[in-house]
Each structure stands twice: as C-alpha cells, then as structure tokens.
Design a protein around this motif. Structure first.
Motif, PDB file in Angstrom:
ATOM      1  N   GLN A 296      60.359  40.317 -84.331  1.00 30.80           N
ATOM      2  CA  GLN A 296      59.224  41.048 -84.892  1.00 30.80           C
ATOM      3  C   GLN A 296      58.835  42.252 -84.039  1.00 30.80           C
ATOM      4  OE1 GLN A 296      56.393  37.781 -84.991  1.00 30.80           O
ATOM      5  NE2 GLN A 296      56.787  37.422 -87.173  1.00 30.80           N
ATOM      6  N   HIS A 297      59.546  42.464 -82.952  1.00 37.36           N
ATOM      7  CA  HIS A 297      59.240  43.565 -82.027  1.00 37.36           C
ATOM      8  C   HIS A 297      60.488  44.423 -81.799  1.00 37.36           C
ATOM      9  CE1 HIS A 297      55.943  40.738 -81.221  1.00 37.36           C
ATOM     10  NE2 HIS A 297      55.287  41.732 -80.683  1.00 37.36           N
ATOM     11  N   ASP A 298      61.046  44.925 -82.873  1.00 39.10           N
ATOM     12  CA  ASP A 298      62.254  45.749 -82.821  1.00 39.10           C
ATOM     13  C   ASP A 298      61.900  47.123 -82.242  1.00 39.10           C
ATOM     14  OD1 ASP A 298      64.544  47.232 -83.249  1.00 39.10           O
ATOM     15  OD2 ASP A 298      64.800  46.620 -85.337  1.00 39.10           O
ATOM     16  N   PHE A 299      62.546  47.497 -81.164  1.00 38.09           N
ATOM     17  CA  PHE A 299      62.239  48.770 -80.490  1.00 38.09           C
ATOM     18  C   PHE A 299      62.393  49.955 -81.435  1.00 38.09           C
ATOM     19  CE2 PHE A 299      63.019  52.383 -77.675  1.00 38.09           C
ATOM     20  CZ  PHE A 299      62.095  52.173 -76.653  1.00 38.09           C
ATOM     21  N   ASP A 300      63.363  49.887 -82.352  1.00 41.08           N
ATOM     22  CA  ASP A 300      63.673  51.027 -83.216  1.00 41.08           C
ATOM     23  C   ASP A 300      63.004  50.967 -84.583  1.00 41.08           C
ATOM     24  OD1 ASP A 300      65.430  52.242 -81.314  1.00 41.08           O
ATOM     25  OD2 ASP A 300      66.946  50.752 -81.831  1.00 41.08           O
ATOM     26  N   ALA A 301      62.281  49.905 -84.877  1.00 35.61           N
ATOM     27  CA  ALA A 301      61.599  49.793 -86.171  1.00 35.61           C
ATOM     28  C   ALA A 301      60.300  50.588 -86.148  1.00 35.61           C
ATOM     29  CB  ALA A 301      61.311  48.332 -86.483  1.00 35.61           C
ATOM     30  N   PRO A 302      59.778  50.985 -87.322  1.00 34.16           N
ATOM     31  CA  PRO A 302      58.464  51.641 -87.348  1.00 34.16           C
ATOM     32  C   PRO A 302      57.406  50.732 -86.727  1.00 34.16           C
ATOM     33  CG  PRO A 302      59.570  51.898 -89.457  1.00 34.16           C
ATOM     34  CD  PRO A 302      60.397  50.918 -88.662  1.00 34.16           C
ATOM     35  N   SER A 303      56.803  51.211 -85.655  1.00 36.45           N
ATOM     36  CA  SER A 303      55.757  50.469 -84.948  1.00 36.45           C
ATOM     37  C   SER A 303      55.042  51.448 -84.037  1.00 36.45           C
ATOM     38  CB  SER A 303      56.338  49.301 -84.145  1.00 36.45           C
ATOM     39  OG  SER A 303      57.152  49.781 -83.087  1.00 36.45           O
ATOM     40  N   ASP A 304      54.040  50.955 -83.316  1.00 38.00           N
ATOM     41  CA  ASP A 304      53.246  51.892 -82.517  1.00 38.00           C
ATOM     42  C   ASP A 304      52.963  51.361 -81.122  1.00 38.00           C
ATOM     43  OD1 ASP A 304      52.161  54.566 -83.115  1.00 38.00           O
ATOM     44  OD2 ASP A 304      50.265  53.742 -82.434  1.00 38.00           O
ATOM     45  N   GLY A 305      53.869  50.530 -80.567  1.00 36.71           N
ATOM     46  CA  GLY A 305      53.698  50.117 -79.185  1.00 36.71           C
ATOM     47  C   GLY A 305      53.752  51.315 -78.261  1.00 36.71           C
ATOM     48  N   TRP A 306      53.068  51.216 -77.112  1.00 33.13           N
ATOM     49  CA  TRP A 306      52.994  52.418 -76.293  1.00 33.13           C
ATOM     50  C   TRP A 306      52.768  52.126 -74.808  1.00 33.13           C
ATOM     51  CZ3 TRP A 306      48.892  50.424 -78.969  1.00 33.13           C
ATOM     52  CH2 TRP A 306      47.644  50.381 -78.358  1.00 33.13           C
ATOM     53  N   ILE A 307      53.135  53.128 -74.014  1.00 30.12           N
ATOM     54  CA  ILE A 307      52.791  53.191 -72.595  1.00 30.12           C
ATOM     55  C   ILE A 307      51.444  53.885 -72.499  1.00 30.12           C
ATOM     56  CG2 ILE A 307      53.424  54.197 -70.361  1.00 30.12           C
ATOM     57  CD1 ILE A 307      56.306  54.409 -71.563  1.00 30.12           C
ATOM     58  N   ARG A 308      50.614  53.415 -71.589  1.00 30.70           N
ATOM     59  CA  ARG A 308      49.354  54.106 -71.340  1.00 30.70           C
ATOM     60  C   ARG A 308      49.184  54.372 -69.858  1.00 30.70           C
ATOM     61  NH1 ARG A 308      43.948  51.807 -73.874  1.00 30.70           N
ATOM     62  NH2 ARG A 308      44.857  52.929 -75.655  1.00 30.70           N
ATOM     63  N   PHE A 309      48.969  55.635 -69.505  1.00 31.75           N
ATOM     64  CA  PHE A 309      48.492  56.003 -68.176  1.00 31.75           C
ATOM     65  C   PHE A 309      46.991  56.258 -68.320  1.00 31.75           C
ATOM     66  CE2 PHE A 309      52.939  58.005 -67.669  1.00 31.75           C
ATOM     67  CZ  PHE A 309      53.477  56.803 -67.254  1.00 31.75           C
ATOM     68  N   MET A 310      46.192  55.644 -67.484  1.00 32.23           N
ATOM     69  CA  MET A 310      44.737  55.691 -67.678  1.00 32.23           C
ATOM     70  C   MET A 310      44.024  55.878 -66.348  1.00 32.23           C
ATOM     71  SD  MET A 310      42.323  53.097 -69.880  1.00 32.23           S
ATOM     72  CE  MET A 310      42.714  51.600 -69.002  1.00 32.23           C
ATOM     73  N   LYS A 311      42.945  56.638 -66.401  1.00 33.45           N
ATOM     74  CA  LYS A 311      42.189  56.891 -65.180  1.00 33.45           C
ATOM     75  C   LYS A 311      40.693  56.778 -65.462  1.00 33.45           C
ATOM     76  CE  LYS A 311      42.642  59.866 -61.100  1.00 33.45           C
ATOM     77  NZ  LYS A 311      43.252  61.120 -60.584  1.00 33.45           N
TER      78      LYS A 311
END
Length: 364
Positions: A179-194
């Motif tokens: 259910q977490h296919d890297f290439d499928a339409p999805s919106d997982g993300w890296i966040r840099f936050m300060k």
C-alpha cells in the motif's frame, strides 16, 4: 574506488542536550540490526506490536545511517531557512489550503495556535520523489543526496517497520508495504523544519504550547532525533511526557491512516510541541522528518482479514462505505489544519473539528 565528491555545505551546530530533569517517556528501542535474523525479527514483531498498542511511539537504532551521514542531512536541512531570502521563499510556497499538499514552503504564522497567536515555525517539504517539482537554487546541488535520503527512509526503514506491523496483525508481511508503492500516486514527503523562539507574551497566551496535541494523518512519522527538547506525548493515563534525544536514533509514531487500516489496533498517538526547557529556550530547533502515506487510492477501511482483529474486535471511525481514500483524507486534514475554527469539546482541554464526517480532536 575514489569517494563520491559532494558539494560543500555550512555545518549546522546543534545546541547541547538539556541538563534539566525532565519527565521523559519510557519508549521502546527497536534495533533494526535484529531484523537480519529470523529470531531477531520475531522478537521485533512483538516489540513493535507492544510499542504501538501502548505508547504509540518508539525509537529506531541501527537504521543504516552513520552519525556523519545524519549530521550531513541536518547541514542540508538548514539551507532552505538560513540561505534563502523571503522573496525567493515565496516562489516555492506550498498552497496547502487549496491543494491539501504540503509540497514547498510553509512559512511562519500560517497556522493559528491559540488566543490569536500564530506559529513561529517554517518548513520546506519535498515529495518523496524529489523530481516532482523544482526546488530553491541552494538545494539543487544536494538533490542526489536528498533523493538517497528519501529512498533510505522509504525502503530501508519504513518497509521493515511496515512488515513488522503487518506480522503483528498476523497478516502477510507485505500487506502494508504493497500500500506504500514509491512510484504510485501518493504524497509522502521529507520535511525540513525549523522552530524559532517566541516572545514571552505569546508564551503566556498559549500556555507555552507551540503545537496543540494532535495525531498525524498519515501511516508513519519518522523523526530524526535532535537535541532540543520540545516534543511531548500523551501517555495512556493522560499525562504529558517528554521525548528524550538519543544521538543518531529515529523517533517513529503511527498516524491516523494506520489506525484506520488496523481497526484501531495501532492507535495514532497524541503528541504536541511545547516551549523547550530553560537552558534551550533561546535557540532554534531544526528537524528532519519522513512522513509516510499510503497510495492515494487506498481506501482507509479495516483489514478485517487479520486474525488478530477478528479476536480483539475492530474500532471504526466511520462506516466502511463512507471511508475516505488516503488522498481524500490527506487533502482534508492538510488543508484544514490551523485554518479552521475549533469548537470546544465536552471534555476539558479538547477542541474539535469535523473532516469528512469524522471528529478530529486537538488537545491543549
């Protein structure tokens, strides 16, 4: 073979850990080195299941990054804040309310916290497929490293944890992975936050709360541990406890998507961010995260085929026919956060909003 030549980057120096005697949460430490043997993997299934059905948070060590590699990521994480001016930040702004996506900058004072006080944190968000959009010029030479960081989080850390969580439900171990296919339409993300220090007036108005207690809306949140204490979790008994810094560890928690899929077995844990202790009060707090979401088309209904859920029962937040997809839930949650009027709950210190017909609570 000669080493890979990487671009130079100013070194970010973290402040030292707090010396104050804080009430730290007792969280499990998951050693991914054990994942390499059948016996170790079986033990980790039990350890992760226990962690996720009690505290909902755990540490991960031996995740495959050295301390030097982690330090390098924090050096890069500081670039979009310290080396991009306000005018250029506007070129890469995230249109969160309109799109339900965090990709790009969320600048300071976008969210309402409490009593008219707005937030003092900014973040730059990068889709787990870093090629999805253009990035500020300062980051472009580092995109190969950011891409490697994204893939490491996704495949080398998230996937093993998802397999352990599936086995904890006595499901095929790739149930969540699929259910977490890297290439499928999805919106997982890296966040840099300060986070930036606030005025004493703002601290008094908000009772020192920087982000109200909430649950994340995705599957897993993976925070790379840093030394400025500010994160607190709510224990099952209703107490707020601090999360302690462990050098070169990750802090992992479940979100609402995994709670829905597991029929309430793995609960999204309530956590908040507060003013740091006195010896860290006047320094910024730099963070690096990986937010995992299922594919957008995954319908967030319980996995009723789980023998565990068949034994212990299922807690539904909505009827199966009304359940949103991950894409629908993500858009609703992201666009509403910090932008809607919250209503007081019958429970003291709790405020509510309705998203897709589901009550979303904020804890103060």
């Amino acid at each position: 073979m000669p080493g890979l030549v990487v671009p130079e980057v100013p070194h970010y120096v973290h402040p030292p850990p707090t010396k104050e005697n804080l009430d730290f949460a007792d969280l499990a430490v998951i050693d991914l080195e054990k994942y390499k043997t059948p016996e170790g993997k079986a033990q980790l299934v039990e350890d992760v299941r226990n962690a996720m059905t009690t505290a909902g948070f755990f540490y991960v060590i031996n995740h495959g990054f050295t301390q030097d590699q982690t330090d390098r990521i924090f050096d890069i994480a500081n670039l979009p804040f310290a080396h991009v001016n306000d005018e250029d930040k506007q070129k890469y702004i995230a249109h969160i309310k309109e799109t339900g996506s965090y990709q790009g900058y969320k600048l300071r004072q976008y969210w309402h916290i409490d009593a008219g006080v707005r937030d003092q944190l900014e973040h730059y968000n990068i889709h787990h497929d870093v090629t999805k959009r253009e990035h500020p010029e300062i980051l472009r030479p580092f995109m190969p490293e950011i891409d490697a960081f994204s893939r490491h989080n996704h495949f080398n850390v998230m996937f093993p944890i998802l397999r352990l969580l599936a086995l904890g439900l006595e499901l095929p171990e790739d149930t969540f992975v699929n259910q977490h296919d890297f290439d499928a339409p999805s919106d997982g993300w890296i966040r840099f936050m300060k986070y930036y220090p606030r005025t004493e007036e703002d601290e008094q108005k908000t009772k020192n709360v920087w982000l109200k207690g909430h649950t994340d809306f995705g599957s897993l949140t993976m925070l790379w541990s840093q030394p400025v204490s500010a994160l607190q979790i709510m224990t099952p008994s209703g107490q707020w406890k601090w999360v302690k810094h462990i050098p070169n560890a990750m802090v992992v928690n479940t979100g609402e998507a995994l709670e829905f899929l597991s029929g309430g077995y793995y609960k999204g844990t309530i956590h908040r961010v507060v003013q740091p202790p006195a010896d860290q009060r006047n320094v910024p707090r730099l963070g690096a995260f990986y937010f995992a979401l299922t594919n957008d088309d995954v319908k967030l209904t319980p996995l009723t085929e789980s023998p565990v859920l068949q034994r212990v029962g299922i807690t539904r937040r909505f009827k199966d026919e009304d359940a949103p997809t991950m894409g629908e839930w993500r858009k609703g949650r992201a666009s509403a956060y910090g932008q809607t009027t919250l209503h007081d709950s019958k429970k003291k210190g709790v405020q509510e909003e309705f998203i897709n017909g589901v009550v979303v609570r904020h804890y103060n």
